[in-house]
Design an enzyme around this catalytic site. Structure first.
Site: not given
Ligand code: APR
Length: 244
Positions: A122, A183, A97-100, A226, A143, A114
């Protein structure tokens, strides 16, 4: 326990938590604010239509920050898992889901559902150039292919269709093991893959600092950071016989 003996297909879905130990802010732990704006206010087609300069500035800052961070042990452990499973003739699919671009820079094959901060797009001609030369550009960038409109970040905003859905759904349907890492399980369709894999008979697990919203009692949960827990989980998956 995992399904020993059967031909495994491991599907991993990652979220912002896997990049947290590289210094990349998560969305909901950091309060989800940027200069007083909530992500939901800035990461939308409406915000782009209403105030392109604000949205552009928000994403340029995030793109510049990417240059300062590196993949961590969790990203590298998933590269090891991918390569070792391939060597054994077993299946592996990584969805993020990450954009990095930390999975990509670590060497993973990944489906960035994502989009990617390292790309621009564009909306007139569909061009999606990888872009690093405009990282410090404060002004909007026309563009280069059609010149009709300024390029936008190639990131999927709230209300837009994520990328790679058919390929992701096919992988989840055939998964023998499904693991969600870092997540919160708050955003769909990504948050629905855990229950879909479980219903398809996969061994399911979540790894994170906190239990995600969509965790079910039938799912395993591996708490912690993680960068410490994912290498251990990969060791368990690759053990002979597998410990999960
Ligand atoms: N190691 C493991 N888990 C971690 C750590 C870590 N060091 N730090 C935070 N977390 C966990 C938190 O407990 C949480 O469950 O990572 C999760 C981060 O949740 P979010 O900030 O909601 O991120 P994400 O689930 O990726 O968001 C999903 O939401 O805003 C939209 O498009 C965006 O892709 C994103 C989507």
């Amino acid at each position: 326990m995992g399904s020993e003996g059967a031909q495994r297909h491991v599907v991993v879905l990652t979220g912002a938590g896997i990049s947290a130990d590289s210094g990349v802010d998560t969305y909901r732990d950091a309060g989800g604010l940027w200069e007083g704006h909530r992500f939901e206010e800035v990461a939308t087609p409406e915000a782009w239509a209403a105030n392109r300069e604000l949205v552009w500035r928000f994403y340029q800052l995030r793109r510049q920050k990417l240059a300062a961070v590196e993949p961590n042990a969790a990203h590298l452990a998933l590269v090891r898992l991918e390569r070792e499973l391939a060597a054994r003739g077993e299946g592996f699919t990584l969805v993020t889901q990450n954009v990095d671009d930390l999975h990509q820079r670590a060497g993973s094959t990944v489906l960035p559902m994502h989009g990617e901060l390292s790309r621009l797009r564009c909306e007139a001609c569909g061009s999606r150039p990888a872009d690093r030369e405009h990282l410090d550009e404060e002004d909007l960038v026309p563009c280069p292919d059609c010149g009709a409109v300024p390029l936008r970040p190639d990131v999927v905003w709230f209300g837009e269709m994520p990328y790679h859905l058919p390929e992701i759904e096919a992988a989840v349907a055939r998964a023998t093991h499904f693991i969600a890492i870092g997540t919160s399980g708050a955003v769909y369709p990504a948050a629905g893959y855990l229950s879909y894999a479980r219903a398809s008979g996969a061994w399911t697990a979540c790894q994170g600092l906190a239990e995600p919203d969509n965790l079910d009692p039938r799912d395993a949960f591996f708490g912690g950071r993680a960068s410490e827990a994912v290498p251990e989980l990969v060791d368990a998956l690759l053990a002979d016989p597998p410990r999960v």
